[in-house]
Design an enzyme around this catalytic site. Structure first.
Site, short mmCIF file in Angstrom:
data_model
loop_
_atom_site.label_atom_id
_atom_site.label_comp_id
_atom_site.label_asym_id
_atom_site.label_seq_id
_atom_site.Cartn_x
_atom_site.Cartn_y
_atom_site.Cartn_z
N SER A 40 0.82 -1.21 0.00
CA SER A 40 0.00 0.00 0.00
C SER A 40 0.86 1.27 0.00
CB SER A 40 -0.90 -0.01 1.24
OG SER A 40 -1.65 1.18 1.33
N GLY A 41 0.60 2.16 -0.97
CA GLY A 41 1.18 3.49 -0.94
C GLY A 41 2.66 3.61 -1.23
N SER A 69 -1.52 -3.96 -0.45
CA SER A 69 -2.41 -3.01 -1.09
C SER A 69 -3.77 -3.00 -0.39
CB SER A 69 -2.61 -3.40 -2.56
OG SER A 69 -3.71 -2.71 -3.11
N GLU A 71 -6.43 -2.90 -1.70
CA GLU A 71 -7.37 -3.69 -2.50
C GLU A 71 -7.03 -5.19 -2.47
OE1 GLU A 71 -10.02 -2.62 -3.54
OE2 GLU A 71 -9.84 -0.49 -4.02
N HIS A 153 -13.88 4.02 -10.79
CA HIS A 153 -12.62 3.57 -10.21
C HIS A 153 -11.59 3.23 -11.29
CE1 HIS A 153 -10.86 1.18 -6.57
NE2 HIS A 153 -9.90 1.54 -7.41
#
Length: 210
Positions: A40-41, A69, A71, A153
């Protein structure tokens, strides 16, 4: 080799403008019970092999110091539903995302899109990002095809390997652009469902050096 392959693919989607790093996410199945996913990020340009996270199909973290992530549930649910799928690429490419924002399915109007996706690219019902509902909606809309749009999205491409998953998101983006341009010229002529099925079957069973 799985980590190298996943990291290389992550850098490709940035270079091709399919995502603005660090958004989007990619994963690669590592066995029957787990998969590697981007963290993530973390910017894809600075990401290293140790940053990738191994997640179990039960949602547990098998290996990795960073958070997966946001997701990861999307990837997890697709792998659980589709045993034939070994790689997933989620991008925010502009033309495909335009269809997702309009919540309009992308018709399989061009042959390569029909071949690799297996029909129109459907739009999953809207749900907040990173939620189980988004993951469930995506699985339903994906069905047995190779791509799905996430409302407001982006796009998700799946494949039997990473090369194929990357090809899916590239072809969907190209198909979205072609369809939009064709509406400027005139009324796009749709392929018949029977023609799409023949082409998809050919791609799955006869295309390439098999």
């Amino acid at each position: 080799m799985s980590r190298e392959e996943l990291l290389a693919a992550a850098r490709e989607v940035v270079l091709e403008g399919l995502v603005v790093s660090p958004w989007g996410n990619l994963s690669l199945r590592t066995g029957d019970t787990s998969f590697l996913i981007t963290p993530s990020g973390v910017d894809y340009k600075t990401m290293n092999l140790e940053d990738l996270v191994e997640v179990g199909l039960d949602g547990s973290i098998k290996q990795g110091k960073l958070k997966p992530s946001s997701e990861y549930q999307l990837h997890l649910e697709i792998y659980k539903a589709r045993r034939d799928i070994r790689a997933i690429v989620h991008t925010h490419s502009p033309y495909a995302s335009a269809f997702a924002v309009a919540r309009k399915r992308l018709p399989a109007v061009i042959e390569d899109l029909a071949q690799i996706v297996g029909g129109d690219v459907e739009v999953a019902e809207y749900a907040l990002p990173g939620t189980e509902m988004l993951a469930r909606n995506a699985v339903i809309a994906l069905g047995n095809k190779f791509a799905v749009l996430l409302a407001n999205h982006g796009v998700v491409g799946v494949g039997r390997n990473m090369e194929e998953a990357l090809r899916v998101v590239r072809v969907v983006e190209k198909g979205a652009k072609v369809f939009l341009l064709s509406t400027i010229i005139g009324d796009p002529v749709l392929l018949e469902p029977e023609e799409i099925q023949v082409m998809h079957d050919f791609y799955l069973n006869k295309y390439g050096q098999r």
